[in-house]
Each structure stands twice: as C-alpha cells, then as structure tokens.
Design a protein around this motif. Sequence first.
Motif, PDB file in Angstrom:
ATOM      1  N   LEU A 150       0.749  -1.658   0.373  1.00 20.79           N
ATOM      2  CA  LEU A 150       0.171  -0.436   0.329  1.00 20.79           C
ATOM      3  C   LEU A 150       0.993   0.976   0.164  1.00 20.79           C
ATOM      4  N   VAL A 151       1.566   0.998   0.515  1.00 21.71           N
ATOM      5  CA  VAL A 151       2.480   2.273   0.958  1.00 21.71           C
ATOM      6  C   VAL A 151       3.602   2.482  -0.117  1.00 21.71           C
ATOM      7  N   VAL A 152       3.966   1.898  -0.900  1.00 21.96           N
ATOM      8  CA  VAL A 152       4.887   1.825  -1.964  1.00 21.96           C
ATOM      9  C   VAL A 152       4.120   2.136  -3.396  1.00 21.96           C
ATOM     10  N   ASN A 153       2.728   1.498  -3.577  1.00 23.24           N
ATOM     11  CA  ASN A 153       2.462   2.573  -5.092  1.00 23.24           C
ATOM     12  C   ASN A 153       1.533   3.439  -4.508  1.00 23.24           C
ATOM     13  N   LYS A 154       1.778   4.179  -3.340  1.00 20.28           N
ATOM     14  CA  LYS A 154       1.250   5.915  -2.714  1.00 20.28           C
ATOM     15  C   LYS A 154       2.600   6.839  -3.418  1.00 20.28           C
ATOM     16  N   LEU A 155       3.413   5.621  -2.585  1.00 26.53           N
ATOM     17  CA  LEU A 155       4.889   6.530  -3.557  1.00 26.53           C
ATOM     18  C   LEU A 155       5.083   7.896  -4.936  1.00 26.53           C
ATOM     19  N   PRO A 156       5.525   8.597  -4.319  1.00 23.51           N
ATOM     20  CA  PRO A 156       6.126   9.784  -5.698  1.00 23.51           C
ATOM     21  C   PRO A 156       7.078   8.685  -6.810  1.00 23.51           C
ATOM     22  N   ASN A 157       6.582   8.604  -8.388  1.00 25.18           N
ATOM     23  CA  ASN A 157       7.095   7.746  -8.802  1.00 25.18           C
ATOM     24  C   ASN A 157       8.756   8.259  -9.228  1.00 25.18           C
ATOM     25  N   LYS A 158       9.414   9.114  -8.651  1.00 23.30           N
ATOM     26  CA  LYS A 158      10.277   9.374  -8.387  1.00 23.30           C
ATOM     27  C   LYS A 158      10.574   8.490  -7.608  1.00 23.30           C
ATOM     28  N   LEU A 159       9.870   8.712  -6.533  1.00 25.90           N
ATOM     29  CA  LEU A 159      11.151   7.045  -5.079  1.00 25.90           C
ATOM     30  C   LEU A 159      10.312   5.729  -5.632  1.00 25.90           C
ATOM     31  N   LYS A 160      10.041   5.698  -6.508  1.00 27.26           N
ATOM     32  CA  LYS A 160       9.624   4.366  -6.854  1.00 27.26           C
ATOM     33  C   LYS A 160      10.564   4.144  -7.839  1.00 27.26           C
ATOM     34  N   VAL A 161      11.024   4.888  -8.313  1.00 32.21           N
ATOM     35  CA  VAL A 161      12.060   4.611  -9.642  1.00 32.21           C
ATOM     36  C   VAL A 161      13.221   4.508  -8.427  1.00 32.21           C
ATOM     37  N   GLU A 162      14.052   5.094  -7.492  1.00 32.22           N
ATOM     38  CA  GLU A 162      14.547   4.883  -7.444  1.00 32.22           C
ATOM     39  C   GLU A 162      14.698   3.401  -5.901  1.00 32.22           C
ATOM     40  N   LEU A 163      13.437   3.108  -5.492  1.00 27.55           N
ATOM     41  CA  LEU A 163      13.026   1.871  -4.993  1.00 27.55           C
ATOM     42  C   LEU A 163      13.710   0.866  -6.010  1.00 27.55           C
ATOM     43  N   GLU A 164      13.298   0.461  -7.404  1.00 25.83           N
ATOM     44  CA  GLU A 164      13.454  -0.585  -7.336  1.00 25.83           C
ATOM     45  C   GLU A 164      14.899  -0.305  -8.466  1.00 25.83           C
ATOM     46  N   LYS A 165      15.842   0.876  -7.810  1.00 23.05           N
ATOM     47  CA  LYS A 165      17.319   0.709  -8.464  1.00 23.05           C
ATOM     48  C   LYS A 165      18.028  -0.339  -7.195  1.00 23.05           C
ATOM     49  N   LEU A 166      16.858  -0.632  -5.755  1.00 16.59           N
ATOM     50  CA  LEU A 166      17.991  -1.234  -4.946  1.00 16.59           C
ATOM     51  C   LEU A 166      18.468  -2.382  -5.091  1.00 16.59           C
TER      52      LEU A 166
END
Length: 118
Positions: free
Chosen positions: A102-118
Amino acid sequence: MNVEEFRNYCLAKKGVEETFPFDEHTLVFKVMGKMFALIPLERIPPQANLKCDPERAIELREEFDGIITPGYHMSKVHWNTLFYENLRDALTKELIDHSYDLVVNKLPNKLKVELEKL
C-alpha cells in the motif's frame, strides 16, 4: 511469530529502514521514508500497527475480533493493530506485505524509481 521474526521479515523487504522517531520504545519500519509498520516494544501482549485497505481492515477486524483491532493511536480507517502472536505466521506476513505494498503504491514516481534501483 515473535518480535525478532517480525522485525527480520520487515527488514528483508526492499528499501526498508527501522527507526525510533517517536520514542525509544516504538520501533517504526519505513519504506523510502514512509511508515508501514510500528511495534510498541513495551506492550504486553506484543502488538504491531500495520496499514490496511479500509474495506479489508473491517473484514479482518470482524473475522479476528479482539486479535485485529482498529489502529491504536493511528487512523482507525487505514491502520489495524495486530496481536500478532495470536495469528498464523503466514497471515502476519501477508498483512505486512499488504501494508508495505500500500505504501509503495502511493510513493511518488521518483521514489518508486529509486526503490526499483535498490
């Protein structure tokens, strides 16, 4: 599930950090800086607060009356308190995953991209 197993499960998720932003007794798990789980360490019996879809939250509270309750000191619409030692480990993990997602789905796109890079 005990508190260490709960903690380890949360920390194994991508982009998660543990903090004590409120006091030294309330462990908070955040994904990309956004809270998805809290454990008040001094509460007996052990419990945790997890974010939950509002409709599912009501269903869980009805099905697990007294074991899953409206979020203690949280929004009663979006958070549940779990007495997790009284639940199957698989259900507790499922609810942690649900909160995280739920929290990940509400993240701004910029943070979602950063998360995917981890």
